[in-house]
Structures are given as C-alpha cells and as structure tokens.
Design a protein around this motif. Structure first.
Motif, short mmCIF file in Angstrom:
data_model
loop_
_atom_site.label_atom_id
_atom_site.label_comp_id
_atom_site.label_asym_id
_atom_site.label_seq_id
_atom_site.Cartn_x
_atom_site.Cartn_y
_atom_site.Cartn_z
N PRO A 1 -28.24 46.85 26.39
CA PRO A 1 -27.14 45.98 26.81
C PRO A 1 -26.04 45.86 25.75
N GLU A 2 -26.43 45.81 24.48
CA GLU A 2 -25.44 45.69 23.41
C GLU A 2 -24.49 46.89 23.40
N THR A 3 -25.03 48.07 23.68
CA THR A 3 -24.19 49.28 23.73
C THR A 3 -23.22 49.20 24.89
N VAL A 4 -23.70 48.76 26.04
CA VAL A 4 -22.84 48.63 27.22
C VAL A 4 -21.71 47.63 26.94
N TYR A 5 -22.04 46.49 26.32
CA TYR A 5 -21.01 45.48 26.00
C TYR A 5 -20.00 46.05 25.00
N PHE A 6 -20.50 46.78 24.00
CA PHE A 6 -19.61 47.37 23.01
C PHE A 6 -18.65 48.35 23.67
N VAL A 7 -19.17 49.22 24.55
CA VAL A 7 -18.32 50.21 25.23
C VAL A 7 -17.28 49.49 26.07
#
Length: 132
Positions: free
Chosen positions: A62-68
């Motif tokens: 989820p953190e990667t998705v939010y960052f993107v």
C-alpha cells in the motif's frame, strides 16, 4: 563529467531522437521504486519533455501505491502527462488476487520469486486495459 551529468546528457540526446523520429516525447516508466524515482528526477533535471507510465501490478505494498499516486499527482501539476495501466483479463479489470487466469499457477506463499524463477501474471489474453 560526473554520472548524473552523463545521464542527463544521454536523456537529452534520446529525447531529441524521440522527438525527431517519432514526434513524441520519451516515456519514463515508473514502479514507485528507487531506480524509477531516480530516472524520473533525471528527466526533470534534464528539462526534456517526457511522459510517465506506471503499470499497476496489484501486488505492491500500500505504501508504494500511495507514493506512486502522490508522485504522479505532483508531476501532473507540473504539466507532465501520466498514465496508469491496470491489468485486465478478457476485457475486464482484474488483479493478481482476484480471478487469476486458470492457466497460470500462482506461487506457493510466502515465496514470491527466487534467483532462478519469478511468478508472472502474464497469460494469453492478459493485457493492459488502457492503451498508452
């Protein structure tokens, strides 16, 4: 010339070729990881026209998705065209977790990949829902 300046010079040359030959800007693909972020930052520093494309794998943290999402929003506010491709199977959006193709055997969890093998969501008919 240091490594950063060498990379910027190469991006400028590639951009020039892309505009001349294809009449389109370079496309920087991003996964949300460190390497992708560096490539995007270098394209910004090079001052070239470019677009950004992200392939949403449905397997990222989820953190990667939010960052993107945040990064693409930031770039769009600067006028950079950003595209997110979502996986589809037989014309319908899907994910790695929901209705995987029957001809693909998922890995045994928690093993995702090793040096010798990797799990791939690719199967005949599994294509991006959005064309770039």
């Amino acid at each position: 010339m240091d490594k950063e300046q060498t990379a910027i010079a190469r991006l400028r040359e590639a951009s020039s070729m892309s505009l001349k030959v294809y009449k389109q800007p370079l496309v920087v693909t991003t996964s949300g990881g460190k390497d992708s972020s560096v490539c995007t930052a270098l394209a910004e520093r090079a001052g070239i026209p470019f677009e950004v494309m992200h392939n949403h794998t449905t397997a990222d943290a989820p953190e990667t998705v939010y960052f993107v999402r945040d990064e693409l929003r930031r770039l769009e506010l600067k006028g950079v065209k950003c595209v997110v491709n979502y996986p589809a199977y037989k014309g319908r959006r899907t994910s790695m977790w929901r209705s995987p193709p029957k001809e693909v055997v998922p890995p045994q969890f928690p093993i995702w990949h090793s040096r010798d093998s990797r799990y791939s969501c690719h199967a005949p008919g599994l294509v991006s829902a959005d064309s770039f």
